[in-house]
Motif scaffolding. Sequence first.
Motif, short mmCIF file in Angstrom:
data_model
loop_
_atom_site.label_atom_id
_atom_site.label_comp_id
_atom_site.label_asym_id
_atom_site.label_seq_id
_atom_site.Cartn_x
_atom_site.Cartn_y
_atom_site.Cartn_z
N PHE A 254 0.89 -1.33 -0.08
CA PHE A 254 0.03 0.03 0.06
C PHE A 254 0.83 1.07 -0.05
CE2 PHE A 254 -3.79 -2.41 1.24
CZ PHE A 254 -4.77 -1.63 0.47
N VAL A 255 1.91 1.34 0.90
CA VAL A 255 2.74 2.47 0.91
C VAL A 255 3.51 2.67 -0.33
CG1 VAL A 255 4.77 3.41 2.37
CG2 VAL A 255 3.05 2.33 3.45
N LYS A 256 4.16 1.77 -0.95
CA LYS A 256 4.95 1.65 -1.75
C LYS A 256 4.10 1.93 -3.25
CE LYS A 256 9.01 -0.56 -4.02
NZ LYS A 256 9.75 -1.95 -4.03
N ILE A 257 2.93 1.69 -3.47
CA ILE A 257 2.21 1.96 -4.53
C ILE A 257 1.82 3.20 -4.25
CG2 ILE A 257 -0.01 1.54 -5.70
CD1 ILE A 257 0.28 -1.32 -4.82
N TYR A 258 1.26 3.84 -3.23
CA TYR A 258 0.98 5.08 -3.00
C TYR A 258 1.98 6.37 -3.48
CZ TYR A 258 -0.14 9.57 -0.45
OH TYR A 258 -0.37 10.82 -0.13
N ARG A 259 3.26 5.82 -3.00
CA ARG A 259 4.34 6.66 -2.93
C ARG A 259 4.82 6.77 -4.62
NH1 ARG A 259 8.22 5.46 2.24
NH2 ARG A 259 7.04 6.56 3.75
N SER A 260 4.85 5.85 -5.15
CA SER A 260 5.22 5.52 -6.55
C SER A 260 4.42 6.19 -7.69
CB SER A 260 5.69 4.17 -6.97
OG SER A 260 6.65 3.79 -6.05
N GLU A 261 2.86 5.70 -7.63
CA GLU A 261 2.07 6.03 -8.22
C GLU A 261 0.70 6.84 -8.16
OE1 GLU A 261 0.63 2.13 -10.21
OE2 GLU A 261 2.04 1.16 -8.82
N GLY A 262 0.59 7.20 -6.64
CA GLY A 262 -0.31 8.25 -6.19
C GLY A 262 -1.35 7.50 -5.83
N VAL A 263 -2.46 8.23 -5.11
CA VAL A 263 -3.62 7.53 -4.57
C VAL A 263 -4.55 7.22 -5.73
CG1 VAL A 263 -5.08 9.84 -4.64
CG2 VAL A 263 -5.39 7.96 -2.96
N MET A 264 -4.56 7.81 -6.91
CA MET A 264 -5.43 7.27 -7.99
C MET A 264 -5.03 5.87 -8.27
SD MET A 264 -7.98 9.24 -7.91
CE MET A 264 -8.88 8.43 -9.30
#
Length: 303
Positions: A254-264
């Motif tokens: 969850f954290v890595k996806i959010y930081r790399s790709e944003g909330v969308m």
Amino acid sequence: MDFITGGLAAGGASIFSNPFDVVKTRMQLQGELVARGTHQVHYRNVAHAGWVIFKNEGFRGLQKGLSTAILMHMIRNSTRLGIYQTLYKNGHLTNEKGKTIFHRSACASAFSGAAGAFLGSPFFLVKTQLQSQSAETISVGTQHGHKGALAAFNKIYSNEGFFGLWRGVNAVMLRAVVGSSAQLTSFAMCKDLLAENDFLNSIPLLNSFVSSIISGVFQCLLMNPFDLVSVRLYNQAVDKHGKGLLYDGLLHAFVKIYRSEGVMAFYKGVGANYMRLAPHGALCLVFWDVLKDMQAKYWDNKL
């Protein structure tokens, strides 16, 4: 018998929903851990993705992982719907007027969904990896090169051991808790509400269909982030010790996806997911209602 009807309903529905599942999986893996706008886009939207897959891989490409998907849905939903229906029939989920009690239904559907997800996790793992496999020109995510479902099970078991088949199970159980509680609770409450309409009450099948379409909206919006993370965890490559090369676990993903790709990013493939969930949920729940009615009439005749 309640467990069998739930499994049969879901297995039949998955035949029609699997192409959207393939599209959803590809869209969720597209641009993995890359900032938006900086990666190649093979799949622009649901219709375009379906056409691209069909053009490059044919009709069979849209039905990749079908046999595993059918088994997965039968195992998961025979457990999920069987437990839920057993609790419902014993009066644990309704009040004295027969109306659904929200918190009881939510807890029952969450528990039954988690149980089904645990049992079906190895099939979800293999299904995801088979659906992600594509022609080289349109590939996204890790390509595992499985030659079929049995080969995939054997390869995972040989490389990662028995528990490797349950890799990522915590994510898919959380996905099921959210999705199942949203779907079954909203479905039951919609049916109660729509039953007050004389026209819909006179056509139970239509009531079930409309209620399932509405419940699919709640299920999709709440479940998509957990679904995306589950797909990413299942599809990632692992080292010789079975440790993921991209994500260490649910929270890290969850954290890595959010930081790399944003909330969308957590809503990638949401359109395809709804187009998968809506017909699958509708067909599954309608088939379930039909089979329950057939079962009830059979036992009434026997008695």
